[in-house]
Design a protein around this motif. Sequence first.
Motif, PDB file in Angstrom:
ATOM      1  N   MET A   1       1.304   7.211  -6.699  1.00 24.77           N
ATOM      2  CA  MET A   1       0.325   8.257  -7.018  1.00 24.77           C
ATOM      3  C   MET A   1       1.010   9.588  -7.272  1.00 24.77           C
ATOM      4  O   MET A   1       0.421  10.496  -7.834  1.00 24.77           O
ATOM      5  CB  MET A   1      -0.675   8.414  -5.866  1.00 24.77           C
ATOM      6  N   GLY A   2       2.236   9.704  -6.837  1.00 24.31           N
ATOM      7  CA  GLY A   2       2.974  10.953  -7.003  1.00 24.31           C
ATOM      8  C   GLY A   2       2.711  11.887  -5.845  1.00 24.31           C
ATOM      9  O   GLY A   2       1.905  11.623  -4.961  1.00 24.31           O
TER      10      GLY A   2
ATOM     11  N   ALA B   1      -9.155   6.165 -10.802  1.00 27.55           N
ATOM     12  CA  ALA B   1      -8.276   7.265 -11.192  1.00 27.55           C
ATOM     13  C   ALA B   1      -8.318   8.411 -10.186  1.00 27.55           C
ATOM     14  O   ALA B   1      -7.330   9.103 -10.001  1.00 27.55           O
ATOM     15  CB  ALA B   1      -8.658   7.765 -12.576  1.00 27.55           C
ATOM     16  N   GLY B   2      -9.430   8.609  -9.524  1.00 26.61           N
ATOM     17  CA  GLY B   2      -9.545   9.710  -8.572  1.00 26.61           C
ATOM     18  C   GLY B   2      -9.150   9.345  -7.153  1.00 26.61           C
ATOM     19  O   GLY B   2      -9.264  10.167  -6.252  1.00 26.61           O
ATOM     20  N   LEU B   3      -8.677   8.122  -6.950  1.00 19.70           N
ATOM     21  CA  LEU B   3      -8.368   7.666  -5.605  1.00 19.70           C
ATOM     22  C   LEU B   3      -7.302   8.528  -4.936  1.00 19.70           C
ATOM     23  O   LEU B   3      -7.435   8.892  -3.776  1.00 19.70           O
ATOM     24  CB  LEU B   3      -7.922   6.206  -5.619  1.00 19.70           C
TER      25      LEU B   3
ATOM     26  N   LYS C   1       0.834  -1.209   0.000  1.00 21.43           N
ATOM     27  CA  LYS C   1       0.000   0.000   0.000  1.00 21.43           C
ATOM     28  C   LYS C   1       0.864   1.253   0.000  1.00 21.43           C
ATOM     29  O   LYS C   1       0.539   2.236  -0.671  1.00 21.43           O
ATOM     30  CB  LYS C   1      -0.957   0.008   1.197  1.00 21.43           C
ATOM     31  N   VAL C   2       1.952   1.251   0.734  1.00 21.87           N
ATOM     32  CA  VAL C   2       2.873   2.393   0.731  1.00 21.87           C
ATOM     33  C   VAL C   2       3.388   2.610  -0.686  1.00 21.87           C
ATOM     34  O   VAL C   2       3.453   3.743  -1.176  1.00 21.87           O
ATOM     35  CB  VAL C   2       4.035   2.175   1.730  1.00 21.87           C
ATOM     36  N   GLY C   3       3.723   1.528  -1.362  1.00 19.33           N
ATOM     37  CA  GLY C   3       4.181   1.636  -2.751  1.00 19.33           C
ATOM     38  C   GLY C   3       3.117   2.225  -3.657  1.00 19.33           C
ATOM     39  O   GLY C   3       3.427   3.026  -4.552  1.00 19.33           O
TER      40      GLY C   3
END
Length: 110
Positions: free
Chosen positions: A42-43, A87-89, A35-37
């Motif tokens: 996400m930038g 995409a909006g996550l 999850k950290v990755g």
Amino acid sequence: MGQVTVRVNGYSHPVSCEDGQEQHLLQLAAEVEIKVGKVKAMGGQFGEARLLLLAALLLADDVHDLRVDVERARAGQPPLPRPAADAGLADRLSRIAERIEGIAQTLEHP
């Protein structure tokens, strides 16, 4: 009592656990690292606390989805369809984190 050292985002953390649960704890840490990755992918610039908060929110979202699926299965209903990638996550998680940080600041400085 068992103890293992887990590694998340390049940092090592000693963690105690019940004897025999060491491998399970390492697997859980590996899930957190995944999850950290995803958050990193996400930038954006995230401090360690924010990075871990966003990773925790992703994990909580997974748990929520699984609970909904279990409730639906118990009711004889199929699981809800889920998009492969939202995409909006990243934007939603960032807004949630900002709101949480704002609340934390008001609690620290009344």
